[in-house]
Design a protein around this motif. Structure first.
Motif, PDB file in Angstrom:
ATOM      1  N   VAL A   1       3.356  -2.567   5.643  1.00  0.00           N
ATOM      2  CA  VAL A   1       2.499  -3.488   4.893  1.00  0.00           C
ATOM      3  C   VAL A   1       1.104  -2.893   4.730  1.00  0.00           C
ATOM      4  O   VAL A   1       0.508  -2.963   3.652  1.00  0.00           O
ATOM      5  CB  VAL A   1       2.443  -4.870   5.583  1.00  0.00           C
ATOM      6  N   THR A   2       0.574  -2.288   5.785  1.00  0.00           N
ATOM      7  CA  THR A   2      -0.753  -1.670   5.717  1.00  0.00           C
ATOM      8  C   THR A   2      -0.781  -0.552   4.686  1.00  0.00           C
ATOM      9  O   THR A   2      -1.715  -0.451   3.880  1.00  0.00           O
ATOM     10  CB  THR A   2      -1.166  -1.139   7.102  1.00  0.00           C
ATOM     11  N   ILE A   3       0.240   0.280   4.689  1.00  0.00           N
ATOM     12  CA  ILE A   3       0.313   1.374   3.712  1.00  0.00           C
ATOM     13  C   ILE A   3       0.447   0.822   2.302  1.00  0.00           C
ATOM     14  O   ILE A   3      -0.214   1.299   1.366  1.00  0.00           O
ATOM     15  CB  ILE A   3       1.467   2.331   4.057  1.00  0.00           C
ATOM     16  N   ALA A   4       1.274  -0.204   2.132  1.00  0.00           N
ATOM     17  CA  ALA A   4       1.471  -0.794   0.805  1.00  0.00           C
ATOM     18  C   ALA A   4       0.176  -1.384   0.260  1.00  0.00           C
ATOM     19  O   ALA A   4      -0.167  -1.185  -0.913  1.00  0.00           O
ATOM     20  CB  ALA A   4       2.557  -1.861   0.858  1.00  0.00           C
ATOM     21  N   VAL A   5      -0.561  -2.096   1.088  1.00  0.00           N
ATOM     22  CA  VAL A   5      -1.826  -2.692   0.644  1.00  0.00           C
ATOM     23  C   VAL A   5      -2.849  -1.602   0.327  1.00  0.00           C
ATOM     24  O   VAL A   5      -3.600  -1.713  -0.647  1.00  0.00           O
ATOM     25  CB  VAL A   5      -2.371  -3.676   1.704  1.00  0.00           C
ATOM     26  N   THR A   6      -2.874  -0.540   1.114  1.00  0.00           N
ATOM     27  CA  THR A   6      -3.794   0.562   0.858  1.00  0.00           C
ATOM     28  C   THR A   6      -3.477   1.231  -0.473  1.00  0.00           C
ATOM     29  O   THR A   6      -4.381   1.482  -1.288  1.00  0.00           O
ATOM     30  CB  THR A   6      -3.723   1.593   2.004  1.00  0.00           C
ATOM     31  N   VAL A   7      -2.203   1.511  -0.728  1.00  0.00           N
ATOM     32  CA  VAL A   7      -1.802   2.145  -1.990  1.00  0.00           C
ATOM     33  C   VAL A   7      -2.083   1.219  -3.164  1.00  0.00           C
ATOM     34  O   VAL A   7      -2.561   1.662  -4.217  1.00  0.00           O
ATOM     35  CB  VAL A   7      -0.311   2.553  -1.942  1.00  0.00           C
ATOM     36  N   TRP A   8      -1.807  -0.056  -3.008  1.00  0.00           N
ATOM     37  CA  TRP A   8      -2.048  -1.036  -4.062  1.00  0.00           C
ATOM     38  C   TRP A   8      -3.540  -1.092  -4.399  1.00  0.00           C
ATOM     39  O   TRP A   8      -3.928  -1.064  -5.572  1.00  0.00           O
ATOM     40  CB  TRP A   8      -1.541  -2.399  -3.611  1.00  0.00           C
ATOM     41  N   THR A   9      -4.392  -1.141  -3.395  1.00  0.00           N
ATOM     42  CA  THR A   9      -5.842  -1.182  -3.612  1.00  0.00           C
ATOM     43  C   THR A   9      -6.320   0.099  -4.280  1.00  0.00           C
ATOM     44  O   THR A   9      -7.137   0.059  -5.209  1.00  0.00           O
ATOM     45  CB  THR A   9      -6.563  -1.381  -2.266  1.00  0.00           C
TER      46      THR A   9
END
Length: 55
Positions: free
Chosen positions: A17-25
């Motif tokens: 989830v942390t990686i996904a939110v970072t990539v999304w941002t």
């Protein structure tokens, strides 16, 4: 050993989830910069740029 799977799965999910939110941002920021560049190329300037230029 029964709790280890739960703990590792929880950490894995949190990391995912942390990686996904970072990539999304990051991707959203790049998209906004491209939109801003297109607007500026079309002659539309930011209000903050006008104040700095003394207009």
């Amino acid at each position: 050993m029964t709790h280890a799977f739960y703990v590792y799965a929880s950490y894995g999910f949190a990391a995912l989830v942390t990686i996904a939110v970072t990539v999304w941002t990051w991707a959203a920021g790049r998209a906004r910069r491209r939109e801003l560049a297109a607007l500026e190329a079309a002659g539309i300037r930011r209000r903050s740029a006008r104040a700095r230029d003394g207009e």
